[in-house]
Design a protein around this motif. Structure first.
Motif, mmCIF file in Angstrom:
data_model
loop_
_atom_site.group_PDB
_atom_site.id
_atom_site.type_symbol
_atom_site.label_atom_id
_atom_site.label_comp_id
_atom_site.label_asym_id
_atom_site.label_seq_id
_atom_site.Cartn_x
_atom_site.Cartn_y
_atom_site.Cartn_z
ATOM 1 N N GLN A 142 4.234 13.273 3.070
ATOM 2 C CA GLN A 142 5.333 12.326 2.914
ATOM 3 C C GLN A 142 4.781 10.995 2.414
ATOM 4 N N ARG A 143 5.531 10.299 1.585
ATOM 5 C CA ARG A 143 5.082 9.030 0.991
ATOM 6 C C ARG A 143 5.383 7.866 1.923
ATOM 7 N N ILE A 144 4.347 7.067 2.168
ATOM 8 C CA ILE A 144 4.484 5.874 3.002
ATOM 9 C C ILE A 144 4.221 4.638 2.151
ATOM 10 N N PRO A 169 -11.466 -1.746 0.377
ATOM 11 C CA PRO A 169 -10.272 -1.972 1.198
ATOM 12 C C PRO A 169 -9.810 -0.689 1.863
ATOM 13 N N SER A 170 -9.486 -0.787 3.144
ATOM 14 C CA SER A 170 -8.954 0.365 3.865
ATOM 15 C C SER A 170 -8.349 -0.098 5.175
ATOM 16 N N GLY A 171 -7.349 0.636 5.642
ATOM 17 C CA GLY A 171 -6.735 0.288 6.912
ATOM 18 C C GLY A 171 -6.288 -1.158 6.951
ATOM 19 N N ILE A 228 7.037 -2.408 11.718
ATOM 20 C CA ILE A 228 7.390 -1.188 10.995
ATOM 21 C C ILE A 228 8.778 -1.306 10.380
ATOM 22 N N GLN A 229 9.729 -1.813 11.147
ATOM 23 C CA GLN A 229 11.100 -1.956 10.642
ATOM 24 C C GLN A 229 11.163 -2.902 9.452
ATOM 25 N N ASP A 230 10.304 -3.901 9.457
ATOM 26 C CA ASP A 230 10.314 -4.909 8.401
ATOM 27 C C ASP A 230 9.531 -4.484 7.162
ATOM 28 N N ARG A 231 8.473 -3.666 7.345
ATOM 29 C CA ARG A 231 7.528 -3.461 6.253
ATOM 30 C C ARG A 231 7.328 -2.025 5.794
ATOM 31 N N ILE A 232 7.854 -1.064 6.498
ATOM 32 C CA ILE A 232 7.560 0.331 6.179
ATOM 33 C C ILE A 232 8.742 1.021 5.503
ATOM 34 N N LYS A 233 8.404 1.840 4.506
ATOM 35 C CA LYS A 233 9.389 2.740 3.909
ATOM 36 C C LYS A 233 8.810 4.147 3.893
ATOM 37 N N LEU A 234 9.634 5.120 4.288
ATOM 38 C CA LEU A 234 9.268 6.530 4.204
ATOM 39 C C LEU A 234 10.092 7.157 3.099
ATOM 40 N N ASP A 235 9.400 7.655 2.075
ATOM 41 C CA ASP A 235 10.090 8.201 0.900
ATOM 42 C C ASP A 235 11.127 7.219 0.367
ATOM 43 N N GLY A 236 10.754 5.922 0.379
ATOM 44 C CA GLY A 236 11.617 4.886 -0.193
ATOM 45 C C GLY A 236 12.686 4.356 0.735
ATOM 46 N N LYS A 237 12.755 4.853 1.972
ATOM 47 C CA LYS A 237 13.804 4.428 2.894
ATOM 48 C C LYS A 237 13.220 3.644 4.062
ATOM 49 N N LYS A 238 13.946 2.617 4.494
ATOM 50 C CA LYS A 238 13.535 1.795 5.636
ATOM 51 C C LYS A 238 13.514 2.634 6.915
ATOM 52 N N VAL A 239 12.659 2.241 7.840
ATOM 53 C CA VAL A 239 12.543 2.919 9.131
ATOM 54 C C VAL A 239 13.287 2.091 10.179
ATOM 55 N N THR A 240 14.118 2.746 10.974
ATOM 56 C CA THR A 240 14.943 2.012 11.935
ATOM 57 C C THR A 240 14.693 2.388 13.388
ATOM 58 N N THR A 241 13.996 3.504 13.619
ATOM 59 C CA THR A 241 13.807 3.966 14.991
ATOM 60 C C THR A 241 12.347 4.280 15.289
ATOM 61 N N PHE A 287 0.861 -1.178 0.000
ATOM 62 C CA PHE A 287 0.000 0.000 0.000
ATOM 63 C C PHE A 287 0.900 1.231 0.000
ATOM 64 N N ALA A 288 0.787 2.063 -1.019
ATOM 65 C CA ALA A 288 1.559 3.297 -1.111
ATOM 66 C C ALA A 288 0.601 4.472 -1.099
ATOM 67 N N PHE A 289 0.834 5.408 -0.216
ATOM 68 C CA PHE A 289 -0.054 6.557 -0.118
ATOM 69 C C PHE A 289 0.699 7.752 0.448
ATOM 70 N N THR A 290 0.109 8.918 0.267
ATOM 71 C CA THR A 290 0.690 10.159 0.787
ATOM 72 C C THR A 290 0.034 10.493 2.124
ATOM 73 N N PHE A 291 0.858 10.706 3.127
ATOM 74 C CA PHE A 291 0.342 11.006 4.460
ATOM 75 C C PHE A 291 -0.305 12.386 4.466
ATOM 76 N N GLN A 292 -1.550 12.426 4.938
ATOM 77 C CA GLN A 292 -2.280 13.680 5.053
ATOM 78 C C GLN A 292 -2.586 13.934 6.524
ATOM 79 N N GLY A 293 -2.061 14.990 7.062
ATOM 80 C CA GLY A 293 -2.330 15.283 8.469
ATOM 81 C C GLY A 293 -1.183 16.026 9.109
ATOM 82 N N ASN A 294 -1.324 16.216 10.415
ATOM 83 C CA ASN A 294 -0.276 16.904 11.169
ATOM 84 C C ASN A 294 0.909 15.975 11.407
ATOM 85 N N ASP A 295 2.102 16.536 11.427
ATOM 86 C CA ASP A 295 3.305 15.756 11.684
ATOM 87 C C ASP A 295 3.154 14.991 12.992
#
Length: 321
Positions: free
Chosen positions: A71-73, A111-113, A49-62, A17-25
């Protein structure tokens, strides 16, 4: 007609699932936990999250990673993430162009969430082995009743247009806590900025209303009221918002319950017993009973009724409370 369905896996067991985050930081882990994993702890969500998420194409580590507005998720979702459920449906109408099914409560249409494979849209494609099968309208998660599908691209184009042009006559049933004092509700639906529930809307009067519902009939149902309604437009949550605007909330409707602190408490604590003690039902008592229209592709008039006993059983339960 009640039938048995044999699911055919048209879709891979994982989806990105690729989408643009809409909302407050906010912290990414807080957002993902609320959207996809509300019943998991922070410690359980972080490895996912570490295994499955990318923010702007980059893995999340923290777990301190912030997600910013626009931002693209990218999130990898697995079939095994979803609880296996038996969708208790029935075929209400079928021809070469259209299929109508009974939609049970607590099953989303789109489909959602955390719902993908167990949404009606995806489940039906696999159950009927037809990738073209597509819902032609939407029904809220907790609402039941007639759900119409197009079996081909042509049917989808023709009948989605008929819904948009308000050429499909819809009959809904609802059970409310109070008796409405008017039979026509109209206005615009706008975000309720005074509410602590950020997805909540309210009705405001306008000269050219963009939403309209008629109440055709009201009958006593024990200490409640059974309504037959015709929504002319088909806005999100329309009937729920319209009735709430009259002080006639639908039984079981958590979001539009008069005291919104109940909904907020439920979201935070998931205390189902406290919730049910006040809203009475685990679902909102709203039901699409029929769809009537001129079937252009078959050149005939059609009225598709829900012929199951689910709504009658719910009414029997309510009247004995």
């Amino acid at each position: 007609m009640s039938v048995s369905f044999c699911s055919f896996p048209l879709f891979a067991d994982s989806q990105v699932f690729a989408f643009t985050f809409q909302g407050n930081d906010c912290k990414l882990i807080d957002f993902m936990q609320k959207r996809y994993f509300p019943f998991l702890s922070t410690q359980e969500v972080m490895p996912i999250i570490q295994d499955r998420i990318k923010l702007d194409g980059k893995k999340v580590t923290t777990d301190k990673e912030i997600v910013y507005h626009k931002q693209r998720i990218e999130y990898t979702h697995y079939r095994s993430d979803e609880k296996k459920i038996q969708i208790a449906t029935s075929i209400l109408y079928e021809d070469e162009h259209l299929l109508a099914l009974y939609k049970p409560p607590h099953v989303p249409v789109i489909p959602s969430g955390k719902f993908f494979y167990t949404s009606m849209a995806i489940w039906a494609k696999e159950a009927f082995a037809n990738v073209e099968l597509t819902p032609l309208h939407r029904i809220d998660l907790e609402t039941s009743g007639v759900l119409l599908f197009g079996k081909t691209k042509k049917a989808r184009s023709v009948y989605q247009t008929k819904f948009q042009k308000q050429e499909i006559h819809k009959l809904y049933y609802a059970i409310t806590t109070n008796k409405p004092k008017q039979d026509h509700i109209a206005g615009d639906l706008v975000p309720d900025t005074d509410s602590k529930i950020f997805t909540k809307y309210k009705l405001i009067p306008t000269e050219k209303p963009t939403s309209r519902t008629y109440i055709n009939e009201i009958a006593s149902l024990g200490k409640f009221f059974h309504l037959k309604l015709t929504p002319i437009t088909g806005k999100l949550n329309q009937i729920r918002i319209h009735l709430a605007s009259l002080g006639c909330s639908i039984v079981g409707d958590k979001k539009y319950y008069p005291d919104e602190n109940l909904f907020l408490s439920w979201i935070a604590n998931r205390n189902k017993q406290d919730l049910l003690a006040k809203v009475i039902l685990s679902r909102q008592a709203l039901h699409c009973q029929s769809l009537a229209f001129h079937h252009i592709l078959a050149n005939k008039d059609v009225c598709i009724q829900d012929t199951t006993t689910h709504w009658q059983n719910l009414c029997s339960y309510i009247i004995n409370l």
